[in-house]
Design a protein around this motif. Sequence first.
Motif, mmCIF file in Angstrom:
data_model
loop_
_atom_site.group_PDB
_atom_site.id
_atom_site.type_symbol
_atom_site.label_atom_id
_atom_site.label_comp_id
_atom_site.label_asym_id
_atom_site.label_seq_id
_atom_site.Cartn_x
_atom_site.Cartn_y
_atom_site.Cartn_z
ATOM 1 N N PRO A 100 -2.431 -32.809 -5.475
ATOM 2 C CA PRO A 100 -3.584 -31.956 -5.171
ATOM 3 C C PRO A 100 -3.703 -31.614 -3.684
ATOM 4 O O PRO A 100 -4.038 -30.471 -3.337
ATOM 5 C CB PRO A 100 -4.770 -32.805 -5.656
ATOM 6 N N SER A 134 8.226 -18.419 -10.461
ATOM 7 C CA SER A 134 7.151 -19.294 -9.991
ATOM 8 C C SER A 134 7.440 -19.753 -8.557
ATOM 9 O O SER A 134 8.322 -19.228 -7.872
ATOM 10 C CB SER A 134 7.014 -20.488 -10.935
ATOM 11 N N LEU A 150 2.754 -24.756 -9.105
ATOM 12 C CA LEU A 150 2.910 -25.833 -10.077
ATOM 13 C C LEU A 150 1.579 -26.551 -10.288
ATOM 14 O O LEU A 150 0.772 -26.676 -9.361
ATOM 15 C CB LEU A 150 3.944 -26.849 -9.592
ATOM 16 N N PRO A 151 1.331 -27.088 -11.478
ATOM 17 C CA PRO A 151 0.148 -27.945 -11.676
ATOM 18 C C PRO A 151 0.400 -29.310 -11.048
ATOM 19 O O PRO A 151 1.554 -29.718 -10.856
ATOM 20 C CB PRO A 151 0.047 -28.049 -13.199
ATOM 21 N N PRO A 152 -0.654 -30.033 -10.704
ATOM 22 C CA PRO A 152 -0.470 -31.364 -10.111
ATOM 23 C C PRO A 152 0.397 -32.290 -10.964
ATOM 24 O O PRO A 152 1.146 -33.117 -10.425
ATOM 25 C CB PRO A 152 -1.902 -31.896 -9.987
ATOM 26 N N SER A 153 0.327 -32.143 -12.283
ATOM 27 C CA SER A 153 1.134 -33.000 -13.150
ATOM 28 C C SER A 153 2.621 -32.755 -12.935
ATOM 29 O O SER A 153 3.421 -33.693 -12.988
ATOM 30 C CB SER A 153 0.763 -32.771 -14.614
ATOM 31 N N ARG A 154 3.016 -31.504 -12.687
ATOM 32 C CA ARG A 154 4.425 -31.220 -12.427
ATOM 33 C C ARG A 154 4.830 -31.728 -11.039
ATOM 34 O O ARG A 154 5.958 -32.203 -10.857
ATOM 35 C CB ARG A 154 4.689 -29.724 -12.557
ATOM 36 N N THR A 180 11.039 -26.116 -11.837
ATOM 37 C CA THR A 180 10.525 -25.459 -13.034
ATOM 38 C C THR A 180 11.593 -24.516 -13.561
ATOM 39 O O THR A 180 12.423 -24.019 -12.788
ATOM 40 C CB THR A 180 9.234 -24.667 -12.723
#
Length: 363
Positions: free
Chosen positions: A282, A139, A144-148, A134
């Motif tokens: 996830p 961070s 991080l979001p699962p998409s990243r 990122t």
Amino acid sequence: MTPIRSSIQLSDGRDLFYYDEEPDSGRASYPDTRHLPPPPPASQLRYDPLVDEWIAIAAHRNTRTFLPPSDACPLCPTNAHFASEIPAPSYDVAVFENQFPSFSDRIVPDEITSLTDLVPVKPGLGRCEVVCFTSDHNSSFGALPPSRVRTVIDALADRTTEISAMPGVAQVFPFENRGVEIGVTLHHPHGQIYAYPTVPPRTAAMLRAAARHASQTGGGILYADVLAAEQTAKVRVIASNEHWTAYVPAAARWPFEVHLAPHRQVLDLPGLSDAERDAFGPLYLDVLKRFDGLFGKPMPYISAWHQAVVGEGRELGYLHLQLFSIRRAADKLKFLAGSESAMGAFVNDVVPENAAQMLRERA
């Protein structure tokens, strides 16, 4: 969505790859404005006949960047005040050749071919890359979001495919070090990829064990059988979903150690299906949250992808992620002292079943 890859060369000739989650980012249009010296040549490999291992001597790494202030971070995007390793003003995931590599394909003639009759010497042929998760300096992977996470996995898979095809590469090893306790030299969320010119010791030991198990069982895959046994026992399983299981190994070396493994034999990251790649994030983020929740503060850790070797023994491999920490209590670290450092004989301070229970309770 598969990330869109674009690339540039940095001013010293090293490669940089952007993995964008949206099209038409234009990031590859930003040139590297720095004037850098040529990259260092490959390190030197020296053979240790006493343990049948190759040791890399990379003296140039002793001068690598060490914990710079945030306004001089080489992994942040370039801005008007500081030109970093990444010329674009923002990025999703960026991968570039390490400026201070342990292994490299930049070979220069070396008159030394041996130090004694028992200690041959050869160039440290290979590849080392830095993976930036990122552009947000403050961070962490766990944020991080699962998409990243999916973008990171796709980037690692792409780099594994490309690097595995390079001459002299024996194994591709993606990993992340997190925390000053582990020894990180840059705070920015990032990992690395090492392409080894020889099979490293742990992989060699795992291959010997896997080959022996296959011989004794008529072709059984050792890691698959270990995973099945853990799924049946349940006592050390932390969490699972349709495609992955996270568990504490029964003979864990580290105070808190978890393996995340796919439910079928996959040799390396490129072999994961879309569904498996989506399902990994996830579960992994859940495990990282549990790690940080153990003692109420960020957990130092090493996250290591074990992939199949490129050559002989590849069919015995089983992709899995090994996540472990040296923290054994809120105010105590596990140091590799006499037994571990001198003899390679681990003594774990935490019972694996207790570690698993502690991690399950942090849901």
